[in-house]
Design an enzyme around this catalytic site. Structure first.
Site, PDB file in Angstrom:
ATOM      1  N   LYS A  42       0.813  -1.224   0.000  1.00  0.00           N
ATOM      2  CA  LYS A  42       0.000   0.000   0.000  1.00  0.00           C
ATOM      3  C   LYS A  42       0.844   1.271   0.000  1.00  0.00           C
ATOM      4  O   LYS A  42       0.441   2.293   0.546  1.00  0.00           O
ATOM      5  CB  LYS A  42      -0.992   0.016   1.175  1.00  0.00           C
ATOM      6  CG  LYS A  42      -1.818  -1.252   1.343  1.00  0.00           C
ATOM      7  CD  LYS A  42      -2.395  -1.758   0.039  1.00  0.00           C
ATOM      8  CE  LYS A  42      -3.390  -0.802  -0.584  1.00  0.00           C
ATOM      9  NZ  LYS A  42      -3.839  -1.261  -1.932  1.00  0.00           N
ATOM     10  N   SER A  43       2.008   1.195  -0.636  1.00  0.00           N
ATOM     11  CA  SER A  43       2.897   2.361  -0.703  1.00  0.00           C
ATOM     12  C   SER A  43       2.978   2.987  -2.093  1.00  0.00           C
ATOM     13  O   SER A  43       3.782   3.886  -2.325  1.00  0.00           O
ATOM     14  CB  SER A  43       4.313   1.960  -0.249  1.00  0.00           C
ATOM     15  OG  SER A  43       4.311   1.513   1.081  1.00  0.00           O
ATOM     16  N   TRP A  50       0.945   1.877  -8.861  1.00  0.00           N
ATOM     17  CA  TRP A  50       1.134   3.117  -9.617  1.00  0.00           C
ATOM     18  C   TRP A  50       2.508   3.125 -10.286  1.00  0.00           C
ATOM     19  O   TRP A  50       2.649   3.425 -11.473  1.00  0.00           O
ATOM     20  CB  TRP A  50       0.995   4.295  -8.656  1.00  0.00           C
ATOM     21  CG  TRP A  50       0.953   5.656  -9.291  1.00  0.00           C
ATOM     22  CD1 TRP A  50       0.868   5.958 -10.627  1.00  0.00           C
ATOM     23  CD2 TRP A  50       0.979   6.907  -8.604  1.00  0.00           C
ATOM     24  NE1 TRP A  50       0.840   7.316 -10.812  1.00  0.00           N
ATOM     25  CE2 TRP A  50       0.914   7.919  -9.583  1.00  0.00           C
ATOM     26  CE3 TRP A  50       1.052   7.265  -7.253  1.00  0.00           C
ATOM     27  CZ2 TRP A  50       0.931   9.281  -9.251  1.00  0.00           C
ATOM     28  CZ3 TRP A  50       1.062   8.607  -6.935  1.00  0.00           C
ATOM     29  CH2 TRP A  50       0.994   9.598  -7.915  1.00  0.00           C
ATOM     30  N   HIS A  68       7.208  -7.344  -2.056  1.00  0.00           N
ATOM     31  CA  HIS A  68       7.034  -6.676  -0.766  1.00  0.00           C
ATOM     32  C   HIS A  68       7.942  -7.298   0.292  1.00  0.00           C
ATOM     33  O   HIS A  68       7.837  -6.945   1.469  1.00  0.00           O
ATOM     34  CB  HIS A  68       5.587  -6.818  -0.285  1.00  0.00           C
ATOM     35  CG  HIS A  68       4.578  -6.046  -1.078  1.00  0.00           C
ATOM     36  ND1 HIS A  68       4.774  -4.748  -1.500  1.00  0.00           N
ATOM     37  CD2 HIS A  68       3.331  -6.401  -1.506  1.00  0.00           C
ATOM     38  CE1 HIS A  68       3.697  -4.334  -2.167  1.00  0.00           C
ATOM     39  NE2 HIS A  68       2.817  -5.320  -2.183  1.00  0.00           N
ATOM     40  N   ARG A 111       5.944   5.411   1.621  1.00  0.00           N
ATOM     41  CA  ARG A 111       4.788   6.291   1.782  1.00  0.00           C
ATOM     42  C   ARG A 111       4.582   6.559   3.274  1.00  0.00           C
ATOM     43  O   ARG A 111       4.937   5.723   4.118  1.00  0.00           O
ATOM     44  CB  ARG A 111       3.553   5.606   1.194  1.00  0.00           C
ATOM     45  CG  ARG A 111       2.279   6.432   1.182  1.00  0.00           C
ATOM     46  CD  ARG A 111       1.118   5.599   0.648  1.00  0.00           C
ATOM     47  NE  ARG A 111      -0.087   6.395   0.443  1.00  0.00           N
ATOM     48  CZ  ARG A 111      -1.260   5.897   0.093  1.00  0.00           C
ATOM     49  NH1 ARG A 111      -1.382   4.585  -0.108  1.00  0.00           N
ATOM     50  NH2 ARG A 111      -2.311   6.678  -0.077  1.00  0.00           N
ATOM     51  N   SER A 144      -4.873   2.748   4.092  1.00  0.00           N
ATOM     52  CA  SER A 144      -5.051   2.046   2.823  1.00  0.00           C
ATOM     53  C   SER A 144      -5.035   0.534   3.032  1.00  0.00           C
ATOM     54  O   SER A 144      -5.827  -0.203   2.432  1.00  0.00           O
ATOM     55  CB  SER A 144      -3.945   2.459   1.844  1.00  0.00           C
ATOM     56  OG  SER A 144      -4.146   1.873   0.586  1.00  0.00           O
ATOM     57  N   MET A 174      -5.764   5.052 -14.609  1.00  0.00           N
ATOM     58  CA  MET A 174      -5.546   3.730 -14.022  1.00  0.00           C
ATOM     59  C   MET A 174      -6.838   3.153 -13.451  1.00  0.00           C
ATOM     60  O   MET A 174      -7.102   1.958 -13.531  1.00  0.00           O
ATOM     61  CB  MET A 174      -4.500   3.818 -12.906  1.00  0.00           C
ATOM     62  CG  MET A 174      -3.071   3.642 -13.367  1.00  0.00           C
ATOM     63  SD  MET A 174      -1.958   3.337 -11.963  1.00  0.00           S
ATOM     64  CE  MET A 174      -2.341   1.635 -11.567  1.00  0.00           C
ATOM     65  N   ARG A 183      -8.103   3.391  -4.797  1.00  0.00           N
ATOM     66  CA  ARG A 183      -9.210   3.775  -3.913  1.00  0.00           C
ATOM     67  C   ARG A 183      -9.383   5.297  -3.893  1.00  0.00           C
ATOM     68  O   ARG A 183     -10.393   5.825  -4.324  1.00  0.00           O
ATOM     69  CB  ARG A 183      -8.961   3.241  -2.493  1.00  0.00           C
ATOM     70  CG  ARG A 183     -10.146   3.403  -1.554  1.00  0.00           C
ATOM     71  CD  ARG A 183      -9.837   2.835  -0.180  1.00  0.00           C
ATOM     72  NE  ARG A 183      -8.789   3.572   0.500  1.00  0.00           N
ATOM     73  CZ  ARG A 183      -9.007   4.654   1.266  1.00  0.00           C
ATOM     74  NH1 ARG A 183     -10.232   5.094   1.454  1.00  0.00           N
ATOM     75  NH2 ARG A 183      -8.008   5.276   1.867  1.00  0.00           N
ATOM     76  N   LYS A 184      -8.384   6.034  -3.376  1.00  0.00           N
ATOM     77  CA  LYS A 184      -8.469   7.493  -3.342  1.00  0.00           C
ATOM     78  C   LYS A 184      -7.288   8.162  -4.035  1.00  0.00           C
ATOM     79  O   LYS A 184      -7.427   9.178  -4.677  1.00  0.00           O
ATOM     80  CB  LYS A 184      -8.556   7.990  -1.891  1.00  0.00           C
ATOM     81  CG  LYS A 184      -9.949   7.936  -1.287  1.00  0.00           C
ATOM     82  CD  LYS A 184      -9.993   8.746  -0.001  1.00  0.00           C
ATOM     83  CE  LYS A 184     -11.406   8.806   0.572  1.00  0.00           C
ATOM     84  NZ  LYS A 184     -11.452   9.602   1.817  1.00  0.00           N
TER      85      LYS A 184
END
Length: 285
Positions: free
Chosen positions: A44-45, A49, A99, A121, A129, A223, A247-248
């Site tokens: 989740k970092s 992307w 990861h 992040r 997240s 994306m 998500r956001k």
């Protein structure tokens, strides 16, 4: 749905799609080649992307690859069952993502000239997240509330263990020429210059039109609409209908979720765990 984790050497992993046998083989036998590009992050970092950006750089902005091949096939996850099988069969230079914490990573990496990109992040945003990701997927143990997940996160009882240990381990590589440190925050604040920095690191030259295409087609909105990248083609046995990897896509969302007491408790642990690291390494408050 599952009520637990897969545990390997004291660390929790997802149950679905992972096995102790594969993780052990990856840690002890997998060979990273000099020409490989390795993307590493704590979950989740911003890894998805960054994968999209790397794929678009590789194709010089052409969108055919990212729109026709699932993201997990373009850049396989090394320690997952499916990713490991894909990577074992491929020859020549390849992208791979992981990861894994520093101490479990294949030792071949540390003597290779492979390019390593580590993206980090703000851990408070990582926590929020991760909470939504774990709530809306069936890969491993589901939290009953953010309060419960907050406790798990600080204890390191989330997939891949402690964020603090992950960062501390990989920061030991930060001065190597073949390692590039990136942050979700800087990528969001100035994506163009960050993409240019990645191109320079990888020795890739893009003309202005190609760079524009990379920038535009790796944006959050694009994306979110790309079913090969937003994970919506995963079966419903793995994810809920509401789930999307995008998500956001913002910084600071933790402020909408943490109580004052939680923020203070987190800051206290952060200061204890990250002592000795210069604050300018991390672009968050």
């Amino acid at each position: 749905m599952t009520d637990d984790y897969l545990w390997f050497e004291g660390l929790p992993f997802h149950v679905l799609g992972f096995s102790s046998k594969v993780i052990k083989e990856v840690c002890t036998k997998f060979v990273i080649k000099d020409e490989d590009t390795v993307l590493v992050s704590f979950p989740k970092s911003g890894s998805h992307w960054l994968i999209e950006i790397l794929c678009l750089i590789h194709s010089k902005g052409n969108t055919m690859w990212i729109q026709s091949v699932p993201i997990w096939e373009r850049v396989p996850w090394l320690e997952s069952d499916e990713g490991y099988e894909l990577l074992k069969e491929r020859e020549g230079p390849q992208f791979l993502a992981s990861h894994l914490p520093f101490h479990l990573f294949p030792k071949s990496l540390f003597t290779s000239k492979a390019k390593v990109i580590y993206i980090m992040r703000n851990p408070k945003d990582v926590l929020v997240s991760g909470y939504y990701h774990q709530t809306l997927t069936n890969f491993s143990k589901k939290p009953e509330s953010l309060k419960q997940y907050f406790k798990w996160f600080l204890q390191g009882h989330v997939p891949y263990g402690s964020w603090f240990e992950h960062i501390r381990g990989w920061m030991s590589m930060r001065d190597r020429e073949n390692v590039l440190l990136l942050s979700y925050e800087k990528l969001q604040k100035d994506p163009r210059s960050t993409i240019e920095k990645i191109c320079q690191f990888l020795g890739k030259k893009l003309n202005p039109e190609e760079l524009d295409s990379v920038l535009n087609n790796s944006s959050f909105q694009v994306m979110k609409q790309n079913k090969m990248s937003n994970l919506e083609i995963l079966p419903e046995t793995l994810i809920s209908k509401e789930f999307k990897i995008t998500r956001k896509g913002i910084c600071g969302d933790w402020k909408n979720h943490f109580t004052v007491a939680q923020a203070e408790a987190f800051d206290k642990v952060y200061q204890e765990k990250m002592v000795g690291f210069p604050k300018e390494l991390f672009p968050w408050e």
